[in-house]
Design a protein around this motif. Sequence first.
Motif, PDB file in Angstrom:
ATOM      1  N   HIS B  99     -23.144 -19.426   8.672  1.00 46.15           N
ATOM      2  CA  HIS B  99     -22.659 -19.675   7.318  1.00 46.15           C
ATOM      3  C   HIS B  99     -24.566 -19.408   7.359  1.00 46.15           C
ATOM      4  CE1 HIS B  99     -23.501 -22.792   4.017  1.00 46.15           C
ATOM      5  NE2 HIS B  99     -22.885 -22.239   2.875  1.00 46.15           N
ATOM      6  N   ALA B 100     -25.551 -19.441   5.722  1.00 48.08           N
ATOM      7  CA  ALA B 100     -26.631 -18.979   5.455  1.00 48.08           C
ATOM      8  C   ALA B 100     -26.802 -20.966   5.839  1.00 48.08           C
ATOM      9  CB  ALA B 100     -26.888 -19.056   4.137  1.00 48.08           C
ATOM     10  N   SER B 101     -26.487 -21.718   6.046  1.00 55.66           N
ATOM     11  CA  SER B 101     -26.970 -22.957   6.212  1.00 55.66           C
ATOM     12  C   SER B 101     -27.051 -23.372   7.859  1.00 55.66           C
ATOM     13  CB  SER B 101     -26.503 -23.728   5.910  1.00 55.66           C
ATOM     14  OG  SER B 101     -25.388 -24.219   6.231  1.00 55.66           O
ATOM     15  N   LYS B 336     -34.892  -9.546  12.280  1.00 56.57           N
ATOM     16  CA  LYS B 336     -33.862 -10.715  11.606  1.00 56.57           C
ATOM     17  C   LYS B 336     -32.665  -9.899  12.004  1.00 56.57           C
ATOM     18  CE  LYS B 336     -35.309 -11.241   7.220  1.00 56.57           C
ATOM     19  NZ  LYS B 336     -36.810 -11.579   7.393  1.00 56.57           N
ATOM     20  N   PRO B 342     -26.802  -5.382   4.513  1.00 58.70           N
ATOM     21  CA  PRO B 342     -27.867  -5.783   3.750  1.00 58.70           C
ATOM     22  C   PRO B 342     -28.373  -6.586   2.538  1.00 58.70           C
ATOM     23  CG  PRO B 342     -27.908  -3.681   3.722  1.00 58.70           C
ATOM     24  CD  PRO B 342     -26.533  -3.982   4.098  1.00 58.70           C
ATOM     25  N   MET B 343     -27.523  -5.267   1.130  1.00 56.30           N
ATOM     26  CA  MET B 343     -27.621  -6.426   0.266  1.00 56.30           C
ATOM     27  C   MET B 343     -26.993  -7.868  -0.048  1.00 56.30           C
ATOM     28  SD  MET B 343     -28.627  -4.207  -1.242  1.00 56.30           S
ATOM     29  CE  MET B 343     -28.594  -3.805  -3.012  1.00 56.30           C
ATOM     30  N   GLY B 345     -25.385  -9.638   2.568  1.00 55.40           N
ATOM     31  CA  GLY B 345     -25.445 -10.567   4.064  1.00 55.40           C
ATOM     32  C   GLY B 345     -26.848 -11.899   3.688  1.00 55.40           C
ATOM     33  N   PHE B 346     -26.690 -12.909   4.909  1.00 55.43           N
ATOM     34  CA  PHE B 346     -27.637 -13.388   5.020  1.00 55.43           C
ATOM     35  C   PHE B 346     -28.442 -13.560   6.541  1.00 55.43           C
ATOM     36  CE2 PHE B 346     -23.860 -15.496   5.371  1.00 55.43           C
ATOM     37  CZ  PHE B 346     -23.316 -16.325   6.917  1.00 55.43           C
ATOM     38  N   ALA B 347     -29.573 -14.040   6.347  1.00 54.76           N
ATOM     39  CA  ALA B 347     -29.887 -13.695   7.681  1.00 54.76           C
ATOM     40  C   ALA B 347     -29.643 -15.353   8.658  1.00 54.76           C
ATOM     41  CB  ALA B 347     -31.424 -13.924   7.891  1.00 54.76           C
ATOM     42  N   ALA B 349     -30.496 -18.143  11.797  1.00 55.91           N
ATOM     43  CA  ALA B 349     -31.529 -18.975  11.641  1.00 55.91           C
ATOM     44  C   ALA B 349     -31.702 -19.100  13.235  1.00 55.91           C
ATOM     45  CB  ALA B 349     -31.674 -20.264  10.744  1.00 55.91           C
ATOM     46  N   ILE B 370     -36.076  -2.817   6.988  1.00 54.13           N
ATOM     47  CA  ILE B 370     -36.428  -3.635   6.297  1.00 54.13           C
ATOM     48  C   ILE B 370     -37.401  -4.450   6.653  1.00 54.13           C
ATOM     49  CG2 ILE B 370     -35.305  -5.660   5.832  1.00 54.13           C
ATOM     50  CD1 ILE B 370     -32.523  -4.246   6.083  1.00 54.13           C
ATOM     51  N   ASP B 373     -40.335  -9.980   3.792  1.00 52.40           N
ATOM     52  CA  ASP B 373     -40.633 -10.133   1.858  1.00 52.40           C
ATOM     53  C   ASP B 373     -41.442  -9.727   1.832  1.00 52.40           C
ATOM     54  OD1 ASP B 373     -38.089 -11.485   2.963  1.00 52.40           O
ATOM     55  OD2 ASP B 373     -38.659 -13.301   2.604  1.00 52.40           O
ATOM     56  N   GLU B 436     -31.461 -14.560  -4.839  1.00 47.77           N
ATOM     57  CA  GLU B 436     -32.078 -16.169  -4.328  1.00 47.77           C
ATOM     58  C   GLU B 436     -31.625 -17.664  -5.497  1.00 47.77           C
ATOM     59  OE1 GLU B 436     -31.716 -17.017  -0.653  1.00 47.77           O
ATOM     60  OE2 GLU B 436     -31.263 -14.634  -1.149  1.00 47.77           O
TER      61      GLU B 436
END
Lengths: 193, 672
Positions: B99-101, B336, B342-343, B345-347, B349, B370, B373, B436
């Motif tokens: 999950h992104a978190s 990453k 790429p559009m 998704g989430f990276a 951690a 890519i 940022d 975001e």
Amino acid sequence: MISSILIAVAVLSVLALVFGVILGFASKKFKVEGNPIIDQVETLLPQTQCGQCGYPGCRPYAEAIANGDKINKCPPGGTATMEKIAELMGVEPEALGEEAQASVKKVAYIREDECIGCTKCIQACPVDAILGAGKLMHTVIAKDCTGCDLCVEPCPVDCIDMIPVETTIQNWDWKLRAIPVNVINPEQEDKRC
Amino acid sequence: MLTLLEQLDKGTLWRSPGGIHPPELKSLSNQSTIASLPLQSRFVIPVPLVGQQATLSVKVGDSVLKGQPLTEGAGFIYLPVHAPTSGTVVAIEQHGSNHASSLPVLSCIIEADGLDTWCELTSSKIEQLSKADILAKIKQAGIAGMGGAAFPSHVKLNPASEIDLVIINGVECEPYISADDRLMREFSDEILTGISIIHHLLNPQRIIIAIEDNKPEAARAIESAIRRSSLPNDMIRVTVIPTKYPSGGEKQLIQIITGKEVPSGAIPAQLGIVVHNVGTAYAIQEAVLQGKPLIERVVTLTGESIGKPGNYWLRIGTTVEDALSQVSFQPESSQKVIVGGPMMGFALADLNVPILKGTNCLLTPSQAEIAPDPDEKACIRCGECAVACPALLLPQQLFWHAKAEEYDKAASFNLKDCIECGCCSYVCPSDIPLVEYYRVAKSALKNAAEEKLQAEQAKIRFETRLQRLEDEKNAREEKSKQAAAKRQANMKSGDKDAVAAAMARIAAKKAQAAEGITADPAATTPDTTTTKAAIDATSAKKTAVNAAIERAKAKKAALATQSQKDNQSDVATVTTDMPVDTIDRANDKKAQIAAAIARAKAKKAALASDSSATNDVDGVQTRDTVNEVNPAIEMDTTIAAIPVDDKKARIAAAVAKAKAKKLANSAKQEEL
């Protein structure tokens, strides 16, 4: 000449009477029960019922605000709530007190092996979120706890902690941790394809 | 004017608004066939939280077989999870989530035994199963939408309304991803079998398989599979749509195929349309015909940091780390790893997180692919984002409000209809990570709504509590009022009884006295008593009142005289009196004692009067004292006579005692 004056007076009197009746009817028919501003303020308050404002619950404070009390007495609501109330009441926002600044949502937790079952916290809880019986262990129903702190003080053995609400996937707030979205160089793209 | 069905048959396409044409980059991964990776030794299966009605059916140390369900649950949208291989449950603990978190969620950790033994599978023929059976099998297999959202498929296959059109989504519009492409090329017949099951369940008028025109091989494979399949060829067709991102979005695809727009807040089923992914069709076929639960899926492992990019069958629960280690993953510094494309998704951690049912791609781009940022620059109000938005929103307005944290204003610009496709961020010349901002705003709105709900509940609970306290208070007051009334009633009736009894006894005594007037040894005193009693008997009421008054007076007098005597004689009188009490033994002890005390006092009074009579005290007092003796004795006999009326007697005795005490006190005070 005099008759036209009389006619005018009569017409105006009749009109006044008619409008008076309409207004009277309307005031009865569309009567607003209570003060709607109190309800509006109350919906803005966080309903923790903690009494930190000095009133016994959120509604009494809403009533006090409607009667001109200060709007910065609600620590659980924080600055956001205060600003909303300021907007609603058309008054200047006022800064909250020092201790009210850091408002992290908390939930009470009873260290259960230390609990002596005195029921004092149960009586203090404004939302009936503590479960237990005399001489039996108590526990907090976490989902109903408003984090009001009111149960901490009456506990004779100090077994209640206020712990910050844990962040889970459900209540996690997206931080600005961006996935880079970038236009890829057309040359590179050609090379790859 | 052609009807919609005729237009569908013709393959008419509509324009969907917005969209972008990013580099596709699919050739990186779609050149080779779908490969399998060696069995991993460790799997992490997150326990479902949907509806939170699932319970674990295994415990630590249990050995599980491949395909064995790990959870049980009852809710409509509950989906079980299954063991991806045979082995042992080594832990059930909080483990980092995909999950992104990356926040931990409760997960089953399974250690593989390497045998990969299937649990018992029940294969069946579709003709033998009812629709409910098929739906149950799909549910039990834990099939969720494989396109990414992972919505339980059995819910979508059991709609409340009639379904006219089923769209099978093979668009796969996001760059890099080619999992569905490869699946369609290699498993077209299986996909068609899955589609025929969907057809059997929903019975739509048309089935459209939508494929983007950058996947001609997949389209050809599906077309030939259609010809081979048993489905009527006039109601199923492949529609090739132009390549544009995000055509594969559910609402966008419906708009392209039918020209209809799914209203805000509605679901496609309300238009009579259902969209399923090709991967889901494949999984449905496996589940229904072979009884296999959803334990593996095709995942695209791609990006320049991967040595062997391609599509792989990965077990659900394989950790990203393990999967990448099998494909010559060479991480760069600050590498990453993106889940999804790429559009959208989430990276990640943390790479020690599992592959889920909706994970279709792991992307490990190099720095050159890519870039890190870029810094966000000021919005120049160019309006490119509004042109690109496929949902016809106003990304600029949303951005302003989201940035200013005016989330309710952002909501008023239909923030909830944002599909987070990332087109606006892609076209933004100022490199603003718009999506975001929207995600932050969306989660803030969600949390605010949640808090509001909680506040409402707290308010209800608070009010209920106040009501309860009020009710309890009223009930208590009512109860005490009732008790007081009862006490009063008891007292009254007790008094009345006592008075009545006293009157009866007085009458009896009078008669007795009249008979044995001469037999009485103490001649003078009884005489006066009789006369007094005779006078009293004439008026009943007067008697009662007088008796009480006289009793009080007598007592006072008795106490006054008694106080002259020493305490020893007091005790003596009481003790000598005790044997008389034996008759009352059956009665309550308290009543006994009370009566005994009362009697003792009466006796004392009598003694005192005797002594005072000799001491030449006036006659009235003597008469009074004797009168006092009678009621006291009478009360005793009342108690003895009616043992049934135990409680009453006790109360009466208690009252008498209280009165006596009061009198004694007042007498003492007077004396002092």
